[in-house]
Design a protein around this motif. Structure first.
Motif, PDB file in Angstrom:
ATOM      1  N   PHE A 228       0.840  -1.201   0.000  1.00 33.54           N
ATOM      2  CA  PHE A 228       0.000   0.000   0.000  1.00 33.54           C
ATOM      3  C   PHE A 228       0.870   1.244   0.000  1.00 33.54           C
ATOM      4  CE2 PHE A 228       0.633  -0.802   4.533  1.00 33.54           C
ATOM      5  CZ  PHE A 228       0.880   0.457   5.038  1.00 33.54           C
ATOM      6  N   GLY A 229       0.326   2.312  -0.529  1.00 32.73           N
ATOM      7  CA  GLY A 229       1.011   3.590  -0.551  1.00 32.73           C
ATOM      8  C   GLY A 229       0.309   4.592   0.338  1.00 32.73           C
ATOM      9  N   ALA A 230       1.006   5.655   0.692  1.00 25.66           N
ATOM     10  CA  ALA A 230       0.438   6.744   1.479  1.00 25.66           C
ATOM     11  C   ALA A 230       0.706   8.055   0.756  1.00 25.66           C
ATOM     12  CB  ALA A 230       1.038   6.777   2.878  1.00 25.66           C
ATOM     13  N   ALA A 231      -0.268   8.953   0.809  1.00 28.36           N
ATOM     14  CA  ALA A 231      -0.163  10.212   0.081  1.00 28.36           C
ATOM     15  C   ALA A 231      -0.845  11.325   0.866  1.00 28.36           C
ATOM     16  CB  ALA A 231      -0.812  10.085  -1.296  1.00 28.36           C
ATOM     17  N   PHE A 232      -0.552  12.571   0.469  1.00 26.31           N
ATOM     18  CA  PHE A 232      -1.293  13.706   1.005  1.00 26.31           C
ATOM     19  C   PHE A 232      -2.785  13.498   0.724  1.00 26.31           C
ATOM     20  CE2 PHE A 232       2.021  17.393   0.875  1.00 26.31           C
ATOM     21  CZ  PHE A 232       2.942  16.591   1.530  1.00 26.31           C
ATOM     22  N   LEU A 233      -3.625  14.116   1.539  1.00 19.05           N
ATOM     23  CA  LEU A 233      -5.053  14.084   1.243  1.00 19.05           C
ATOM     24  C   LEU A 233      -5.324  14.760  -0.098  1.00 19.05           C
ATOM     25  CD1 LEU A 233      -6.866  14.876   4.607  1.00 19.05           C
ATOM     26  CD2 LEU A 233      -6.132  12.676   3.683  1.00 19.05           C
ATOM     27  N   PRO A 234      -6.275  14.245  -0.871  1.00 20.93           N
ATOM     28  CA  PRO A 234      -6.641  14.917  -2.119  1.00 20.93           C
ATOM     29  C   PRO A 234      -7.175  16.324  -1.843  1.00 20.93           C
ATOM     30  CG  PRO A 234      -7.524  12.682  -2.050  1.00 20.93           C
ATOM     31  CD  PRO A 234      -7.012  12.987  -0.672  1.00 20.93           C
ATOM     32  N   GLU A 235      -7.016  17.185  -2.809  1.00 22.38           N
ATOM     33  CA  GLU A 235      -7.588  18.527  -2.725  1.00 22.38           C
ATOM     34  C   GLU A 235      -8.916  18.545  -3.491  1.00 22.38           C
ATOM     35  OE1 GLU A 235      -4.889  21.673  -3.711  1.00 22.38           O
ATOM     36  OE2 GLU A 235      -3.167  20.649  -2.816  1.00 22.38           O
ATOM     37  N   GLN A 236      -9.570  19.674  -3.456  1.00 20.04           N
ATOM     38  CA  GLN A 236     -10.713  19.918  -4.324  1.00 20.04           C
ATOM     39  C   GLN A 236     -10.600  21.385  -4.749  1.00 20.04           C
ATOM     40  OE1 GLN A 236     -12.238  17.333  -5.351  1.00 20.04           O
ATOM     41  NE2 GLN A 236     -13.832  18.236  -6.620  1.00 20.04           N
ATOM     42  N   LYS A 237     -11.191  22.292  -3.997  1.00 21.20           N
ATOM     43  CA  LYS A 237     -10.933  23.705  -4.239  1.00 21.20           C
ATOM     44  C   LYS A 237      -9.639  24.158  -3.556  1.00 21.20           C
ATOM     45  CE  LYS A 237     -15.846  24.898  -4.607  1.00 21.20           C
ATOM     46  NZ  LYS A 237     -16.958  25.700  -4.039  1.00 21.20           N
ATOM     47  N   ALA A 238      -9.253  23.464  -2.507  1.00 19.34           N
ATOM     48  CA  ALA A 238      -8.067  23.834  -1.727  1.00 19.34           C
ATOM     49  C   ALA A 238      -7.572  22.594  -0.995  1.00 19.34           C
ATOM     50  CB  ALA A 238      -8.422  24.935  -0.722  1.00 19.34           C
ATOM     51  N   PHE A 239      -6.399  22.703  -0.391  1.00 16.38           N
ATOM     52  CA  PHE A 239      -5.916  21.621   0.468  1.00 16.38           C
ATOM     53  C   PHE A 239      -6.528  21.797   1.855  1.00 16.38           C
ATOM     54  CE2 PHE A 239      -3.074  19.809   3.645  1.00 16.38           C
ATOM     55  CZ  PHE A 239      -2.884  18.535   3.136  1.00 16.38           C
ATOM     56  N   GLY A 240      -6.860  20.692   2.494  1.00 21.12           N
ATOM     57  CA  GLY A 240      -7.384  20.757   3.850  1.00 21.12           C
ATOM     58  C   GLY A 240      -7.076  19.484   4.601  1.00 21.12           C
ATOM     59  N   CYS A 241      -6.424  19.612   5.736  1.00 20.62           N
ATOM     60  CA  CYS A 241      -6.111  18.446   6.555  1.00 20.62           C
ATOM     61  C   CYS A 241      -6.001  18.881   8.014  1.00 20.62           C
ATOM     62  CB  CYS A 241      -4.796  17.803   6.111  1.00 20.62           C
ATOM     63  SG  CYS A 241      -4.349  16.341   7.069  1.00 20.62           S
ATOM     64  N   PRO A 242      -6.772  18.271   8.926  1.00 24.45           N
ATOM     65  CA  PRO A 242      -6.720  18.643  10.335  1.00 24.45           C
ATOM     66  C   PRO A 242      -5.682  17.832  11.103  1.00 24.45           C
ATOM     67  CG  PRO A 242      -8.477  17.081  10.012  1.00 24.45           C
ATOM     68  CD  PRO A 242      -7.857  17.300   8.649  1.00 24.45           C
ATOM     69  N   THR A 243      -5.174  18.396  12.157  1.00 26.68           N
ATOM     70  CA  THR A 243      -4.406  17.620  13.113  1.00 26.68           C
ATOM     71  C   THR A 243      -5.364  16.949  14.092  1.00 26.68           C
ATOM     72  OG1 THR A 243      -4.158  19.601  14.477  1.00 26.68           O
ATOM     73  CG2 THR A 243      -2.339  19.057  12.984  1.00 26.68           C
ATOM     74  N   GLY A 244      -4.876  15.950  14.772  1.00 26.56           N
ATOM     75  CA  GLY A 244      -5.691  15.253  15.754  1.00 26.56           C
ATOM     76  C   GLY A 244      -4.803  14.469  16.696  1.00 26.56           C
ATOM     77  N   GLY A 245      -5.415  13.551  17.414  1.00 30.85           N
ATOM     78  CA  GLY A 245      -4.642  12.682  18.287  1.00 30.85           C
ATOM     79  C   GLY A 245      -4.513  13.199  19.701  1.00 30.85           C
ATOM     80  N   GLY A 246      -3.493  12.719  20.405  1.00 32.26           N
ATOM     81  CA  GLY A 246      -3.410  12.917  21.834  1.00 32.26           C
ATOM     82  C   GLY A 246      -2.323  13.853  22.307  1.00 32.26           C
ATOM     83  N   GLY A 247      -2.324  14.040  23.619  1.00 35.87           N
ATOM     84  CA  GLY A 247      -1.316  14.848  24.285  1.00 35.87           C
ATOM     85  C   GLY A 247      -1.358  14.587  25.776  1.00 35.87           C
ATOM     86  N   LEU A 248      -0.322  15.005  26.462  1.00 36.39           N
ATOM     87  CA  LEU A 248      -0.205  14.809  27.907  1.00 36.39           C
ATOM     88  C   LEU A 248      -0.591  16.093  28.632  1.00 36.39           C
ATOM     89  CD1 LEU A 248       3.283  13.047  27.931  1.00 36.39           C
ATOM     90  CD2 LEU A 248       1.063  11.938  28.294  1.00 36.39           C
ATOM     91  N   ALA A 249      -1.397  15.951  29.667  1.00 35.03           N
ATOM     92  CA  ALA A 249      -1.753  17.080  30.515  1.00 35.03           C
ATOM     93  C   ALA A 249      -1.642  16.660  31.970  1.00 35.03           C
ATOM     94  CB  ALA A 249      -3.166  17.573  30.213  1.00 35.03           C
ATOM     95  N   MET A 250      -1.402  17.640  32.837  1.00 38.26           N
ATOM     96  CA  MET A 250      -1.212  17.407  34.257  1.00 38.26           C
ATOM     97  C   MET A 250      -2.401  17.962  35.033  1.00 38.26           C
ATOM     98  SD  MET A 250       1.985  18.694  36.630  1.00 38.26           S
ATOM     99  CE  MET A 250       3.161  18.180  35.374  1.00 38.26           C
ATOM    100  N   LEU A 251      -2.831  17.228  36.049  1.00 39.05           N
ATOM    101  CA  LEU A 251      -3.964  17.658  36.864  1.00 39.05           C
ATOM    102  C   LEU A 251      -3.501  18.586  37.974  1.00 39.05           C
ATOM    103  CD1 LEU A 251      -6.853  16.747  36.220  1.00 39.05           C
ATOM    104  CD2 LEU A 251      -5.111  15.249  35.266  1.00 39.05           C
ATOM    105  N   ALA A 252      -4.221  19.708  38.119  1.00 39.30           N
ATOM    106  CA  ALA A 252      -3.800  20.736  39.068  1.00 39.30           C
ATOM    107  C   ALA A 252      -3.977  20.308  40.516  1.00 39.30           C
ATOM    108  CB  ALA A 252      -4.590  22.026  38.819  1.00 39.30           C
ATOM    109  N   GLY A 253      -4.888  19.377  40.792  1.00 41.44           N
ATOM    110  CA  GLY A 253      -5.196  19.043  42.176  1.00 41.44           C
ATOM    111  C   GLY A 253      -4.183  18.189  42.881  1.00 41.44           C
ATOM    112  N   ALA A 254      -3.216  17.618  42.162  1.00 45.06           N
ATOM    113  CA  ALA A 254      -2.216  16.768  42.800  1.00 45.06           C
ATOM    114  C   ALA A 254      -1.239  17.613  43.617  1.00 45.06           C
ATOM    115  CB  ALA A 254      -1.459  15.976  41.741  1.00 45.06           C
ATOM    116  N   PRO A 255      -0.666  17.051  44.679  1.00 42.38           N
ATOM    117  CA  PRO A 255       0.348  17.779  45.449  1.00 42.38           C
ATOM    118  C   PRO A 255       1.555  18.127  44.584  1.00 42.38           C
ATOM    119  CG  PRO A 255      -0.426  15.868  46.666  1.00 42.38           C
ATOM    120  CD  PRO A 255      -0.993  15.753  45.278  1.00 42.38           C
ATOM    121  N   LYS A 256       2.259  19.181  44.971  1.00 40.93           N
ATOM    122  CA  LYS A 256       3.360  19.695  44.179  1.00 40.93           C
ATOM    123  C   LYS A 256       4.419  18.652  43.894  1.00 40.93           C
ATOM    124  CE  LYS A 256       6.903  23.333  44.101  1.00 40.93           C
ATOM    125  NZ  LYS A 256       7.500  24.482  44.831  1.00 40.93           N
TER     126      LYS A 256
END
Length: 445
Positions: A299-327
């Motif tokens: 299989f191959g991988a490519a940029f998303l096709p365009e139509q009138k313009a290019f459009g591609c969103p970011t997504g996925g995860g990230g790490l965050a810290m909870l404020a309520g925990a002790p220092k």
């Protein structure tokens, strides 16, 4: 500060709405230190270390890779034990954290999606991490566009981890047999033009369909299509899904399914692609490794096709810290953030999962350069990243926006309902739900 809500209402809101929680600290950040940790088991060899808990949503290949990363962290030093606790999907992580906050029992770290972290930030339950970047470790080490998505008013609240964008995948063997170019289509109309040649093929006794759309969570993929047709889900917080390019994109997909009979709604387009029921797939960069293992064809991988313009969103995860925990527990927790951002660890995580390398240095490591050479699809994902953008605010910030949008798409895909009719109703729901967060967005964004 706002007053606490009942547990029942809190849990009801957590599934997709903005979380109506009591802020943990005036001004958003300073925790009270009165929150306990979730229960767990600490292996004997780590019993004298500071225990830190992280909640995560990964399964399968990705879950195994995350467990290995946590294991390497625990072996890398003598002072901290990080206990990784699986909590289900991104939405389930958010639901359980809402309940934990109400019960005053929370982890120090959470892996949030690009949508769910906003709910907790708007309700002042996250710890600003900017001040933890010390000893030569800086937010500037991350890819600029990715770290900026988790930065509000010059404070870092959410650091990239497991980030992805959609890619266009195609069955190279099918394309070759059909006499098509070994590349992705430049536009969606070009892909439709290729359909007759693909329809001449037979796999398992029948012709493959051109494409498939997901039954659930298709709103992330459709965000790119809306931009490709020149539209928006929203402009700022002003809903626009019932106008222009959004309606045109919906109509194009409806025609492909119900008039051209070239596509359909699937429970899992990825599974159908690996089973060669469809010739092309739009999916996350994060499935690259899984596809490599599952597909019995090239299989191959490519940029998303365009139509009138290019459009591609970011997504996925990230790490965050909870404020309520002790220092002291927050400081220990950030050591994992620091460890996970080391170039060799970012590179290995990307190799193991297919997620984007989220730091600049990781992209230049010998391991990633070797992977780019051996499997060009991984390089395609990195090369497309500068052309991507954060999603429209309504999808990120409005309660249940994702469900409203993909519920509307189901009516187009399965029921052949006109896009204008569907999106008019979706827009009304989005506008109603936006009212509940407009004040918070104005205050904290």
């Amino acid at each position: 500060m706002s007053l606490p809500l009942s547990r029942r209402r809190l849990l009801g809101l957590a599934g997709g709405a903005a979380l109506a929680l009591t802020p943990l600290g005036c001004g958003g950040g300073g925790g009270s230190g009165q929150y306990s940790q979730p229960k767990g088991d600490v292996p004997q060899q780590y019993s004298k270390r500071q225990r830190v808990v992280i909640w995560y949503p990964y399964t399968g290949v990705t879950g195994e890779a995350f467990t290995r990363l946590v294991g390497r962290f625990n072996e890398s030093q003598q002072d901290i034990y990080l206990e990784a606790q699986f909590q289900g999907t991104y939405d389930e992580v958010a639901q359980k954290l809402a309940a934990g906050l109400q019960a005053r029992q929370i982890p120090e770290l959470c892996v949030f999606s690009e949508v769910s972290w906003h709910r907790f930030h708007l309700n002042q339950t996250l710890e600003p991490m900017t001040g933890y970047f010390t000893n030569g470790f800086s937010p500037t080490e991350y890819v600029d566009s990715l770290i900026s998505e988790g930065t509000v008013r010059n404070e870092v609240w959410w650091v990239p981890f497991g980030r992805s964008t959609p890619l266009f995948y195609y069955n190279r063997d099918m394309f070759a047999k059909a006499g098509l170019p070994d590349r992705g289509p430049k536009t969606w109309d070009e892909l439709r033009e290729w359909a007759p040649e693909l329809q001449k093929l037979t796999v398992g006794g029948r012709a493959p369909r051109l494409h498939a759309y997901p039954r659930v969570d298709g709103d992330w993929m459709f965000q790119g299509a809306v931009w490709q047709w020149g539209g928006n889900y929203s402009r700022g917080m002003e809903v626009a899904i019932d106008t222009g390019g959004a309606v045109e994109a919906g109509e194009w997909q409806r025609r492909l399914i119900h008039q051209d009979k070239l596509a359909y709604m699937a429970e899992s387009p990825r599974v159908d692609f690996t089973n060669q029921l469809i010739a092309t797939l739009q999916e996350s960069t994060g499935v690259m490794t899984t596809l490599t293992k599952e597909a019995k064809f090239s299989f191959g991988a490519a940029f998303l096709p365009e139509q009138k313009a290019f459009g591609c969103p970011t997504g996925g995860g990230g790490l965050a810290m909870l404020a309520g925990a002790p220092k002291e527990r927050k400081e220990a927790a950030f050591e994992f953030v620091r460890f996970a951002a080391r170039p060799e660890n970012v590179a290995q995580w990307s190799i193991d999962t297919g997620y984007l390398p989220s730091t600049k240095a990781a992209q230049q490591t010998p391991e990633m350069q070797k992977l780019f050479a051996e499997r060009p699809g991984y390089r395609v994902a990195v090369e497309q990243l500068p052309k991507t953008q954060a999603q429209d605010q309504v999808r990120l910030l409005v309660p249940n926006a994702n469900k409203a949008i993909y519920g509307g798409l189901q009516k187009i895909y399965a029921d052949n309902q006109p896009a204008q009719q569907v999106f008019t109703a979706v827009a009304e729901e989005l506008r109603r739900n936006a009212e509940s967060v407009k004040d918070a967005v104005a205050r904290y964004s």
